[in-house]
Design a protein around this motif. Structure first.
Motif, short mmCIF file in Angstrom:
data_model
loop_
_atom_site.label_atom_id
_atom_site.label_comp_id
_atom_site.label_asym_id
_atom_site.label_seq_id
_atom_site.Cartn_x
_atom_site.Cartn_y
_atom_site.Cartn_z
N ILE A 118 0.84 -1.20 0.00
CA ILE A 118 0.00 0.00 0.00
C ILE A 118 0.88 1.25 0.00
CG2 ILE A 118 -1.65 1.35 1.37
CD1 ILE A 118 -2.81 -1.39 2.29
N LYS A 119 1.93 1.24 0.82
CA LYS A 119 2.83 2.39 0.91
C LYS A 119 3.50 2.65 -0.44
CE LYS A 119 6.21 1.98 3.83
NZ LYS A 119 7.06 1.95 5.02
N ARG A 120 3.97 1.58 -1.09
CA ARG A 120 4.63 1.72 -2.40
C ARG A 120 3.65 2.27 -3.42
NH1 ARG A 120 6.18 -3.37 -3.32
NH2 ARG A 120 7.59 -3.30 -1.55
N ARG A 121 2.39 1.80 -3.39
CA ARG A 121 1.39 2.28 -4.34
C ARG A 121 1.14 3.76 -4.14
NH1 ARG A 121 -3.72 0.10 -2.95
NH2 ARG A 121 -2.75 -1.94 -3.05
N GLU A 122 1.02 4.19 -2.86
CA GLU A 122 0.80 5.61 -2.55
C GLU A 122 1.97 6.47 -3.04
OE1 GLU A 122 -1.83 7.28 -1.30
OE2 GLU A 122 -2.90 5.39 -1.47
N GLN A 123 3.19 5.98 -2.83
CA GLN A 123 4.36 6.73 -3.29
C GLN A 123 4.36 6.89 -4.80
OE1 GLN A 123 7.46 4.33 -1.60
NE2 GLN A 123 7.50 5.48 0.33
N ASN A 124 4.03 5.82 -5.50
CA ASN A 124 3.98 5.89 -6.97
C ASN A 124 2.91 6.86 -7.44
OD1 ASN A 124 6.08 4.11 -7.30
ND2 ASN A 124 4.76 2.32 -7.58
N ARG A 125 1.77 6.90 -6.74
CA ARG A 125 0.71 7.85 -7.09
C ARG A 125 1.20 9.28 -6.91
NH1 ARG A 125 -4.13 4.97 -4.15
NH2 ARG A 125 -4.73 3.50 -5.75
N GLN A 126 1.90 9.53 -5.80
CA GLN A 126 2.41 10.89 -5.55
C GLN A 126 3.42 11.29 -6.62
OE1 GLN A 126 3.74 10.70 -1.43
NE2 GLN A 126 2.19 12.24 -0.93
N ILE A 127 4.30 10.36 -6.99
CA ILE A 127 5.29 10.65 -8.04
C ILE A 127 4.58 10.98 -9.34
CG2 ILE A 127 7.09 9.62 -9.47
CD1 ILE A 127 7.92 8.01 -6.92
N GLU A 128 3.56 10.20 -9.69
CA GLU A 128 2.78 10.46 -10.91
C GLU A 128 2.15 11.85 -10.87
OE1 GLU A 128 2.27 8.57 -13.75
OE2 GLU A 128 3.89 7.34 -12.92
N ARG A 129 1.58 12.20 -9.69
CA ARG A 129 0.93 13.50 -9.54
C ARG A 129 1.93 14.64 -9.76
NH1 ARG A 129 -1.25 12.50 -4.37
NH2 ARG A 129 -2.65 10.85 -5.03
N VAL A 130 3.09 14.50 -9.16
CA VAL A 130 4.11 15.54 -9.27
C VAL A 130 4.61 15.63 -10.72
CG1 VAL A 130 6.46 16.19 -8.59
CG2 VAL A 130 4.83 15.42 -6.86
N MET A 131 4.83 14.48 -11.35
CA MET A 131 5.35 14.48 -12.72
C MET A 131 4.34 15.06 -13.71
SD MET A 131 8.36 13.38 -12.42
CE MET A 131 8.96 12.90 -14.02
N LYS A 132 3.05 14.94 -13.40
CA LYS A 132 2.02 15.46 -14.29
C LYS A 132 2.12 16.98 -14.42
CE LYS A 132 -2.04 13.37 -13.92
NZ LYS A 132 -3.40 13.11 -13.43
N HIS A 133 2.57 17.64 -13.35
CA HIS A 133 2.65 19.08 -13.37
C HIS A 133 3.86 19.61 -14.12
CE1 HIS A 133 -0.79 19.51 -10.83
NE2 HIS A 133 -0.27 18.71 -9.91
#
Length: 156
Positions: free
Chosen positions: A140-155
């Motif tokens: 779950i922690k790894r999935r959350e981290q990947n989501r945050q990275i995706e969010r940041v990279m989108k910007h």
């Protein structure tokens, strides 16, 4: 070695999302299912629950247990038992390999998804090793981290 079977997602009838959370999947096998007439009609209506299902190998045959296929509405007296054990169709070589793997402690055979392929119902079985609670939290922690990275990279 992980085998991946390709099928279009629009043919997926049911998925067992909890399985990938509770188990780490080592490899997958595609199996046919021996069904009655009312069962295939319920499957086509997507009235299947794989959540508590598992597969076993008994007397050289694979069986799908505890998978709920709802009664067919127009089924009258010929309707099926929703929780009956259903025989799985696998090659002898696959059955021998699976029965060897299942003899290891902590290895289970779980249905990951059921789908229609060329008019036939198929089930994707996963050779699964149970996860501990801390492994689940790690996932779950790894999935959350990947989501945050995706969010940041989108910007950017």
């Amino acid at each position: 070695m992980v085998k991946h079977h390709q099928e279009r997602n629009d043919n997926v009838v049911a998925q067992n999302k909890k399985a990938r959370h509770d188990y780490s999947i080592e490899e997958t096998y595609e199996a046919g299912i021996v069904l009655t007439g009312t069962e295939i009609k319920s499957i086509r209506d997507k009235r299947v629950n794989l959540r508590d299902g598992f597969a076993q190998i008994r007397n050289g045959e694979a069986w799908l247990m505890n998978v709920h296929i709802s009664l067919y509405d127009q089924g009258n007296q010929f309707n099926h038992d929703p929780l009956r054990n259903r025989k799985l169709l696998l090659h002898k070589k696959e059955l021998r390999k699976l029965s060897g793997e299942l003899s290891n402690k902590g290895i289970t055979l779980v249905p990951l998804k059921m789908y229609i392929k060329n008019g036939y119902a198929k089930v994707l079985l996963g050779v699964a090793q149970g996860k501990h609670e801390y492994d689940k939290r790690e996932t779950i922690k790894r999935r959350e981290q990947n989501r945050q990275i995706e969010r940041v990279m989108k910007h950017y």
